[in-house]
Design a protein around this motif. Structure first.
Motif, mmCIF file in Angstrom:
data_model
loop_
_atom_site.group_PDB
_atom_site.id
_atom_site.type_symbol
_atom_site.label_atom_id
_atom_site.label_comp_id
_atom_site.label_asym_id
_atom_site.label_seq_id
_atom_site.Cartn_x
_atom_site.Cartn_y
_atom_site.Cartn_z
ATOM 1 N N THR A 1 42.747 26.630 31.075
ATOM 2 C CA THR A 1 42.223 27.071 29.788
ATOM 3 C C THR A 1 42.707 26.092 28.719
ATOM 4 O O THR A 1 43.908 25.838 28.612
ATOM 5 C CB THR A 1 42.707 28.489 29.451
ATOM 6 O OG1 THR A 1 42.223 29.395 30.446
ATOM 7 C CG2 THR A 1 42.215 28.922 28.079
ATOM 8 N N VAL A 2 41.779 25.534 27.959
ATOM 9 C CA VAL A 2 42.126 24.543 26.944
ATOM 10 C C VAL A 2 42.084 25.199 25.571
ATOM 11 O O VAL A 2 41.116 25.878 25.217
ATOM 12 C CB VAL A 2 41.150 23.347 26.990
ATOM 13 C CG1 VAL A 2 41.482 22.352 25.887
ATOM 14 C CG2 VAL A 2 41.206 22.675 28.360
ATOM 15 N N PHE A 3 43.156 25.046 24.801
ATOM 16 C CA PHE A 3 43.190 25.586 23.441
ATOM 17 C C PHE A 3 44.139 24.718 22.627
ATOM 18 O O PHE A 3 45.190 24.291 23.119
ATOM 19 C CB PHE A 3 43.621 27.058 23.427
ATOM 20 C CG PHE A 3 44.995 27.294 23.981
ATOM 21 C CD1 PHE A 3 46.074 27.506 23.132
ATOM 22 C CD2 PHE A 3 45.218 27.288 25.353
ATOM 23 C CE1 PHE A 3 47.337 27.720 23.648
ATOM 24 C CE2 PHE A 3 46.484 27.504 25.869
ATOM 25 C CZ PHE A 3 47.549 27.721 25.015
ATOM 26 N N GLY A 4 43.771 24.439 21.390
ATOM 27 C CA GLY A 4 44.595 23.564 20.571
ATOM 28 C C GLY A 4 44.734 22.213 21.242
ATOM 29 O O GLY A 4 43.776 21.614 21.704
ATOM 30 N N GLY A 5 45.955 21.750 21.351
ATOM 31 C CA GLY A 5 46.173 20.461 22.003
ATOM 32 C C GLY A 5 46.731 20.575 23.388
ATOM 33 O O GLY A 5 47.259 19.593 23.929
ATOM 34 N N VAL A 6 46.645 21.765 24.010
ATOM 35 C CA VAL A 6 47.232 21.954 25.336
ATOM 36 C C VAL A 6 46.249 22.630 26.275
ATOM 37 O O VAL A 6 45.182 23.115 25.863
ATOM 38 C CB VAL A 6 48.523 22.806 25.254
ATOM 39 C CG1 VAL A 6 49.556 22.155 24.361
ATOM 40 C CG2 VAL A 6 48.213 24.218 24.770
ATOM 41 N N SER A 7 46.615 22.656 27.554
ATOM 42 C CA SER A 7 45.875 23.405 28.564
ATOM 43 C C SER A 7 46.867 24.227 29.370
ATOM 44 O O SER A 7 48.034 23.833 29.521
ATOM 45 C CB SER A 7 45.090 22.464 29.481
ATOM 46 O OG SER A 7 45.972 21.671 30.262
ATOM 47 N N ALA A 8 46.415 25.367 29.867
ATOM 48 C CA ALA A 8 47.297 26.256 30.630
ATOM 49 C C ALA A 8 46.544 26.795 31.833
ATOM 50 O O ALA A 8 45.332 27.041 31.772
ATOM 51 C CB ALA A 8 47.792 27.405 29.755
ATOM 52 N N ARG A 9 47.276 26.988 32.930
ATOM 53 C CA ARG A 9 46.651 27.541 34.138
ATOM 54 C C ARG A 9 47.709 28.210 34.999
ATOM 55 O O ARG A 9 48.854 27.743 35.089
ATOM 56 C CB ARG A 9 45.958 26.442 34.949
ATOM 57 C CG ARG A 9 46.928 25.454 35.589
ATOM 58 C CD ARG A 9 46.215 24.401 36.416
ATOM 59 N NE ARG A 9 47.184 23.501 37.064
ATOM 60 C CZ ARG A 9 47.631 23.657 38.309
ATOM 61 N NH1 ARG A 9 47.204 24.675 39.048
ATOM 62 N NH2 ARG A 9 48.499 22.809 38.825
ATOM 63 N N PRO A 10 47.337 29.314 35.668
ATOM 64 C CA PRO A 10 48.238 29.885 36.675
ATOM 65 C C PRO A 10 48.138 29.077 37.958
ATOM 66 O O PRO A 10 47.101 28.470 38.246
ATOM 67 C CB PRO A 10 47.686 31.298 36.874
ATOM 68 C CG PRO A 10 46.234 31.173 36.542
ATOM 69 C CD PRO A 10 46.122 30.109 35.489
ATOM 70 N N TYR A 11 49.211 29.055 38.727
ATOM 71 C CA TYR A 11 49.160 28.401 40.033
ATOM 72 C C TYR A 11 50.243 28.970 40.927
ATOM 73 O O TYR A 11 51.204 29.582 40.457
ATOM 74 C CB TYR A 11 49.296 26.877 39.900
ATOM 75 C CG TYR A 11 50.709 26.381 39.720
ATOM 76 C CD1 TYR A 11 51.440 25.861 40.798
ATOM 77 C CD2 TYR A 11 51.333 26.407 38.470
ATOM 78 C CE1 TYR A 11 52.739 25.400 40.632
ATOM 79 C CE2 TYR A 11 52.633 25.943 38.307
ATOM 80 C CZ TYR A 11 53.324 25.441 39.385
ATOM 81 O OH TYR A 11 54.613 24.998 39.222
ATOM 82 N N TYR A 12 50.071 28.776 42.235
ATOM 83 C CA TYR A 12 51.081 29.191 43.196
ATOM 84 C C TYR A 12 51.899 27.975 43.626
ATOM 85 O O TYR A 12 51.355 26.912 43.899
ATOM 86 C CB TYR A 12 50.435 29.864 44.411
ATOM 87 C CG TYR A 12 49.915 31.249 44.095
ATOM 88 C CD1 TYR A 12 50.786 32.320 43.973
ATOM 89 C CD2 TYR A 12 48.560 31.487 43.902
ATOM 90 C CE1 TYR A 12 50.328 33.594 43.668
ATOM 91 C CE2 TYR A 12 48.084 32.750 43.600
ATOM 92 C CZ TYR A 12 48.979 33.800 43.487
ATOM 93 O OH TYR A 12 48.522 35.058 43.174
#
Length: 287
Positions: A260-271
């Motif tokens: 998920t991209v928002f602002g100047g970063v991206s985030a994701r769940p992972y195992y």
């Protein structure tokens, strides 16, 4: 010597191949094709793979019994459980060989497909046969006195919602989820959970909370990783949230969630490498 060059009692012998069946009670049934005389006494060896820089420890031996022409069978009972880690499979007792790696054959994992149902008890002991990257047979094992099994993960907007179930603990007053940032300057984010009974729960992680107060990565810096835990009651030890109760030995490359991209970063769940649930927050990548 390679598998095709090994010589047995009556000429060239193929490298033995092992078939494994996981039964509902947790025992492993191993079948090996190995041309040896019936008087032979081969054994199955499950050898724990040492961590980098550490010495090899003693493995688990199980007798292989004759089960037909050139066929041998061993049963590894559910107890005692294998310690958490990766266990390489060998045959000991082949002439001229100290121990011979098993090639992977058929792996019947149907007993694991249903996952962690209501009948599973703590401690959680899991064994999943798999083929290694270099084409050998191994067993991935977990043993956890308390465990939080991750279920469905739903991504929506700048957040993720996770359902989970506790084993070996009950939800009570002060139950909460916490995310712990890896590194020397560890930060913690505490998140309320929604309980459905005393074992089932869900929680929502707002990615924006992971980048406030310096929690996120700086421009051009390496991603930041947040590990997910649950505290069943106030003051209780934290329990790692993971996905262990199915037939997937290495989930990291199988379950890949979009960022998920928002602002100047991206985030994701992972195992992780150990099938534990984490969240990665990194700089937004330029196309």
């Amino acid at each position: 010597m390679s598998g095709s060059d090994r010589v047995g009692l009556s000429g060239p012998v193929e490298q033995p191949r092992g078939e494994m069946t996981v039964e509902e009670e947790g025992r492993l049934v191993v079948r090996v094709r190995l041309p040896l005389p019936a008087s032979a006494r081969p054994r199955l060896l499950l050898q724990p793979r040492p961590k980098k820089g550490e010495p090899e420890e003693s493995g688990r031996y199980v007798e292989l019994e004759p089960a037909g022409q050139d066929q041998w069978r061993a049963v590894l009972e559910a107890a005692p459980a294998l310690e958490e880690g990766r266990w390489d499979a060998y045959v000991v007792g082949v002439p001229g060989e100290e121990r011979t790696p098993l090639l992977p054959g058929l792996r019947d994992l149907r007993a694991l497909v249903s996952g962690g149902g209501d009948g599973r008890t703590a401690p959680v002991a899991v064994r999943i046969p798999y083929a290694t990257k270099d084409g050998r047979l191994a067993v991935r094992a977990w043993w956890r006195a308390m465990h939080a099994e991750a279920g469905r993960i739903v991504l929506a907007g700048d957040s993720m919602t996770v359902t989970a179930r506790l084993f070996g603990a009950r939800l009570g007053d002060g139950a909460a989820v916490s995310l712990h940032r890896r590194g020397q300057d560890t930060a913690v984010r505490q998140i309320a959970l929604r309980a459905q009974g005393d074992q089932e729960f869900s929680f929502t992680v707002d990615y924006g909370e992971l980048v406030t107060d310096g929690g996120g990565p700086g421009a051009g810096k390496a991603p930041v990783v947040w590990d997910v835990y649950v505290h069943p009651v106030t003051g209780a030890p934290r329990i790692r949230v993971a996905r262990l109760l199915d037939d997937i030995a290495d989930r990291k490359t199988v379950f890949v969630y979009p960022a998920t991209v928002f602002g100047g970063v991206s985030a994701r769940p992972y195992y992780t490498f150990d099938n534990d649930l984490s969240v990665e927050v990194g700089p937004r990548r330029r196309r």
